[in-house]
Write a protein that holds these residues in place. Structure first.
Motif, PDB file in Angstrom:
ATOM      1  N   ASP A  82      16.586  49.817  13.656  1.00 35.65           N
ATOM      2  CA  ASP A  82      17.660  50.689  13.179  1.00 35.65           C
ATOM      3  C   ASP A  82      18.028  50.406  11.721  1.00 35.65           C
ATOM      4  OD1 ASP A  82      17.990  52.300  15.371  1.00 35.65           O
ATOM      5  OD2 ASP A  82      19.271  50.856  16.398  1.00 35.65           O
ATOM      6  N   PRO A  83      17.122  50.698  10.814  1.00 35.06           N
ATOM      7  CA  PRO A  83      17.362  50.383   9.399  1.00 35.06           C
ATOM      8  C   PRO A  83      18.529  51.185   8.818  1.00 35.06           C
ATOM      9  CG  PRO A  83      15.402  51.735   9.657  1.00 35.06           C
ATOM     10  CD  PRO A  83      15.835  51.376  11.036  1.00 35.06           C
ATOM     11  N   THR A  84      19.173  50.620   7.804  1.00 33.74           N
ATOM     12  CA  THR A  84      20.249  51.331   7.100  1.00 33.74           C
ATOM     13  C   THR A  84      19.608  52.332   6.135  1.00 33.74           C
ATOM     14  OG1 THR A  84      20.192  49.739   5.296  1.00 33.74           O
ATOM     15  CG2 THR A  84      21.713  49.249   7.118  1.00 33.74           C
ATOM     16  N   GLU A  85      20.447  53.243   5.611  1.00 34.89           N
ATOM     17  CA  GLU A  85      19.947  54.217   4.633  1.00 34.89           C
ATOM     18  C   GLU A  85      19.308  53.504   3.450  1.00 34.89           C
ATOM     19  OE1 GLU A  85      19.471  57.504   4.373  1.00 34.89           O
ATOM     20  OE2 GLU A  85      19.949  57.485   6.513  1.00 34.89           O
ATOM     21  N   ALA A  86      19.979  52.412   3.006  1.00 33.63           N
ATOM     22  CA  ALA A  86      19.480  51.661   1.841  1.00 33.63           C
ATOM     23  C   ALA A  86      18.098  51.073   2.155  1.00 33.63           C
ATOM     24  CB  ALA A  86      20.461  50.543   1.490  1.00 33.63           C
ATOM     25  N   GLU A  87      17.924  50.557   3.369  1.00 31.21           N
ATOM     26  CA  GLU A  87      16.624  49.979   3.732  1.00 31.21           C
ATOM     27  C   GLU A  87      15.546  51.067   3.794  1.00 31.21           C
ATOM     28  OE1 GLU A  87      17.757  46.035   6.389  1.00 31.21           O
ATOM     29  OE2 GLU A  87      18.032  48.020   7.271  1.00 31.21           O
ATOM     30  N   ILE A  88      15.945  52.222   4.319  1.00 28.24           N
ATOM     31  CA  ILE A  88      14.972  53.315   4.398  1.00 28.24           C
ATOM     32  C   ILE A  88      14.522  53.705   2.985  1.00 28.24           C
ATOM     33  CG2 ILE A  88      14.649  55.755   5.023  1.00 28.24           C
ATOM     34  CD1 ILE A  88      16.410  55.216   7.480  1.00 28.24           C
ATOM     35  N   GLU A  89      15.489  53.797   2.075  1.00 31.24           N
ATOM     36  CA  GLU A  89      15.138  54.153   0.687  1.00 31.24           C
ATOM     37  C   GLU A  89      14.239  53.106   0.051  1.00 31.24           C
ATOM     38  OE1 GLU A  89      18.493  55.185  -1.844  1.00 31.24           O
ATOM     39  OE2 GLU A  89      19.097  56.666  -0.340  1.00 31.24           O
ATOM     40  N   GLN A  90      14.599  51.833   0.326  1.00 28.69           N
ATOM     41  CA  GLN A  90      13.810  50.730  -0.239  1.00 28.69           C
ATOM     42  C   GLN A  90      12.355  50.814   0.247  1.00 28.69           C
ATOM     43  OE1 GLN A  90      15.147  46.977   1.310  1.00 28.69           O
ATOM     44  NE2 GLN A  90      13.424  45.868   0.383  1.00 28.69           N
ATOM     45  N   TYR A  91      12.171  51.105   1.535  1.00 31.94           N
ATOM     46  CA  TYR A  91      10.814  51.158   2.079  1.00 31.94           C
ATOM     47  C   TYR A  91      10.078  52.417   1.649  1.00 31.94           C
ATOM     48  CZ  TYR A  91      10.682  46.744   4.415  1.00 31.94           C
ATOM     49  OH  TYR A  91      10.622  45.399   4.645  1.00 31.94           O
ATOM     50  N   GLN A  92      10.836  53.502   1.426  1.00 33.88           N
ATOM     51  CA  GLN A  92      10.167  54.698   0.908  1.00 33.88           C
ATOM     52  C   GLN A  92       9.642  54.437  -0.501  1.00 33.88           C
ATOM     53  OE1 GLN A  92      13.220  57.561   1.767  1.00 33.88           O
ATOM     54  NE2 GLN A  92      12.123  58.352   3.569  1.00 33.88           N
ATOM     55  N   ALA A  93      10.421  53.667  -1.266  1.00 29.67           N
ATOM     56  CA  ALA A  93       9.968  53.310  -2.619  1.00 29.67           C
ATOM     57  C   ALA A  93       8.712  52.433  -2.531  1.00 29.67           C
ATOM     58  CB  ALA A  93      11.082  52.592  -3.375  1.00 29.67           C
ATOM     59  N   LEU A  94       8.723  51.509  -1.563  1.00 31.69           N
ATOM     60  CA  LEU A  94       7.552  50.638  -1.371  1.00 31.69           C
ATOM     61  C   LEU A  94       6.314  51.454  -0.999  1.00 31.69           C
ATOM     62  CD1 LEU A  94       8.659  47.454   0.633  1.00 31.69           C
ATOM     63  CD2 LEU A  94       7.413  47.514  -1.523  1.00 31.69           C
ATOM     64  N   GLN A  95       6.535  52.438  -0.127  1.00 33.39           N
ATOM     65  CA  GLN A  95       5.439  53.309   0.304  1.00 33.39           C
ATOM     66  C   GLN A  95       4.839  54.042  -0.897  1.00 33.39           C
ATOM     67  OE1 GLN A  95       7.027  55.860   3.342  1.00 33.39           O
ATOM     68  NE2 GLN A  95       5.490  55.244   4.831  1.00 33.39           N
ATOM     69  N   GLU A  96       5.717  54.499  -1.778  1.00 32.63           N
ATOM     70  CA  GLU A  96       5.282  55.225  -2.961  1.00 32.63           C
ATOM     71  C   GLU A  96       4.478  54.292  -3.883  1.00 32.63           C
ATOM     72  OE1 GLU A  96       4.979  58.180  -3.781  1.00 32.63           O
ATOM     73  OE2 GLU A  96       4.609  57.995  -5.943  1.00 32.63           O
ATOM     74  N   GLU A  97       4.981  53.052  -4.008  1.00 30.31           N
ATOM     75  CA  GLU A  97       4.278  52.055  -4.832  1.00 30.31           C
ATOM     76  C   GLU A  97       2.860  51.839  -4.298  1.00 30.31           C
ATOM     77  OE1 GLU A  97       5.586  47.724  -5.295  1.00 30.31           O
ATOM     78  OE2 GLU A  97       7.362  48.860  -5.906  1.00 30.31           O
ATOM     79  N   LEU A  98       2.779  51.734  -2.982  1.00 34.04           N
ATOM     80  CA  LEU A  98       1.498  51.515  -2.315  1.00 34.04           C
ATOM     81  C   LEU A  98       0.553  52.698  -2.568  1.00 34.04           C
ATOM     82  CD1 LEU A  98       0.563  49.229  -0.396  1.00 34.04           C
ATOM     83  CD2 LEU A  98       1.046  50.770   1.501  1.00 34.04           C
ATOM     84  N   ARG A  99       1.143  53.909  -2.498  1.00 35.70           N
ATOM     85  CA  ARG A  99       0.345  55.109  -2.718  1.00 35.70           C
ATOM     86  C   ARG A  99      -0.223  55.106  -4.148  1.00 35.70           C
ATOM     87  NH1 ARG A  99       0.170  59.617  -4.807  1.00 35.70           N
ATOM     88  NH2 ARG A  99       2.164  59.376  -5.862  1.00 35.70           N
ATOM     89  N   GLN A 100       0.644  54.707  -5.104  1.00 32.46           N
ATOM     90  CA  GLN A 100       0.188  54.679  -6.506  1.00 32.46           C
ATOM     91  C   GLN A 100      -0.894  53.618  -6.723  1.00 32.46           C
ATOM     92  OE1 GLN A 100       3.569  54.361  -9.120  1.00 32.46           O
ATOM     93  NE2 GLN A 100       4.412  56.300  -8.437  1.00 32.46           N
ATOM     94  N   ARG A 101      -0.707  52.479  -6.045  1.00 32.83           N
ATOM     95  CA  ARG A 101      -1.691  51.395  -6.161  1.00 32.83           C
ATOM     96  C   ARG A 101      -3.047  51.880  -5.615  1.00 32.83           C
ATOM     97  NH1 ARG A 101      -3.992  47.333  -8.085  1.00 32.83           N
ATOM     98  NH2 ARG A 101      -4.971  45.816  -6.730  1.00 32.83           N
ATOM     99  N   ARG A 102      -2.996  52.594  -4.463  1.00 29.82           N
ATOM    100  CA  ARG A 102      -4.229  53.142  -3.865  1.00 29.82           C
ATOM    101  C   ARG A 102      -4.903  54.105  -4.837  1.00 29.82           C
ATOM    102  NH1 ARG A 102      -2.703  53.527   2.044  1.00 29.82           N
ATOM    103  NH2 ARG A 102      -3.232  51.435   2.748  1.00 29.82           N
TER     104      ARG A 102
END
Ligand code: PEP
Ligand code: MG
Length: 376
Positions: A37-57
């Motif tokens: 049950d992540p908080t909104e802030a955690e969800i945003e943080q992980y979405q940013a991480l996902q984007e970083e990963l996508r850019q790295r790929r």
């Protein structure tokens, strides 16, 4: 499960308790963390991480289609691990220069009887044809240990990982083994197939398997059935006995592939599926690194190729060490190939080789190894 999840590009974390059906989760497959049950802030943080990963790929895409080569020109083959039939086309279309490990036991799972020679032949032929000139290393049946197949007659054992597993089972069940070997040999007429024997701990196992392969070759020849008469027969090095005796094995095997998952388990005497002792299980343990180094050196001396097909092959922190030790092929889940290739492209083989020779004997614990690996 972990192997299948990886081949489907699904993040996976195991050994977690306390999750209720319907809980919203963030699964971090990289760190092994789960957020319930992540908080909104955690969800945003992980979405940013996902984007970083996508850019790295995306940035790694520049390596697609280029050979895996060190700055000083040593070519490293980058292969894919496969297990399910559906992996074949995906791996063939990927950047893999071949298949370094075809885990054939998956063909035996989720059914009530062993696949027939024709069924096996069809799958092996499909892989051989899809890869054409690129090699396909087919590992013979590796059951037992943590891989149970109900209809194969495996009884409960006190220590299944030390018991009737892989090549031991196959040599005792020549009928099952012969069906598979015939199917592999027949498929070898359609591409560049190699045979790999798992869990070898005694050289007599290699000799016995080679004798059986020869017998089947003669039968096929008599029946006028096509096969590659020069098919390579290699072994997995995943027991400390084989690692220590690598020199003797290198004189009789056509190639080595190090199964670091089992080699770590057997070297550290840690059941790879037991969470209670998981803290001791590390490929970075200097004991494991020294064995890998010894195996690769013996392969170099005897002029045979030596690959890695365990999880260590996909770990960028280990890449320079493995290549500097003399490993000439890395086989991994296809989604890791470009990242590993990027590390290879930025390293100098001879420099790393010297650094390893200077320091490997001094490493005492995992922390020291990690520092050493980072410094390569
Ligand atoms: C290994 O042991 O490293 C290996 C590749 O084989 P498996 O994981 O299938 O036992
Ligand atoms: Mg293994």
């Amino acid at each position: 499960m972990a192997i299948i999840a990886r081949s489907m590009d699904l993040p996976a974390v195991t050994g977690i308790t306390g999750i209720k059906h319907g809980d919203k989760l963030i699964i971090n497959g990289k760190t092994g963390e789960i957020i319930i049950d992540p908080t909104e802030a955690e969800i945003e943080q992980y979405q940013a991480l996902q984007e970083e990963l996508r850019q790295r790929r995306e940035a790694l895409e520049k390596y697609r289609g280029t050979p895996g080569k060190t700055l000083d020109g040593r070519h490293i083959e980058l292969f894919a691990n496969i297990g399910l039939e559906m992996d074949i086309p995906k791996a063939a279309e990927s950047d893999a220069e071949g298949v370094g490990l075809f885990r054939t036991e998956f063909l035996f799972m989720n059914r009530n009887s062993a696949p027939t020679e024709e069924e096996q032949f069809a799958v092996y032929k499909k892989a051989a044809t899809a890869f054409g000139k690129r090699p396909v290393i087919i590992r013979t049946l590796d059951i037992g240990g943590d891989k149970e197949i109900p209809y194969m007659g495996l009884e409960k054992e006190e220590n299944p990982f030390l018991g009737w597993r892989a090549i031991r089972y196959c040599l005792d069940n020549e009928d099952v083994f012969s069906v598979q070997l015939r199917a592999i040999l027949r498929a070898s007429a359609f591409g560049t197939v190699k045979i790999m024997l798992p869990m070898i701990s005694d050289i007599r196992e290699l000799r016995q398997a080679k004798a059986l392969i020869n017998k089947i070759k003669n039968e096929l020849a008599e029946q006028g059935i096509a096969f590659d008469n020069n098919i390579s027969i290699g072994i997995m090095i995943e027991t400390p006995a084989a690692a220590v005796m690598a020199g003797a094995f290198a004189r009789e095997a056509d190639f080595f592939s190090i199964g670091t998952n089992d080699l770590t388990q057997y070297t550290m005497a840690v059941d790879r599926g037991n969470l209670k002792v998981a803290g001791l299980y590390s490929e970075y343990n200097p004991a494991v690194l020294r064995l890998i180094n010894n195996i690769a050196n013996e392969a170099l001396k005897n002029n045979i190729p030596c690959g890695i097909c365990g999880e260590a092959g996909a770990d960028p922190l280990l890449t320079k060490f493995l290549i500097g030790s003399g490993i000439s092929e890395l086989s991994m889940t296809r989604s890791s190939i470009l990242e590993v290739k990027s590390v290879i492209s930025e390293m100098n083989y001879s420099e790393v080789k010297t650094k390893i020779a200077d320091s490997i004997d001094r490493l005492a614990d995992v922390e020291e190894s990690i520092e050493f690996l980072k410094g390569l």
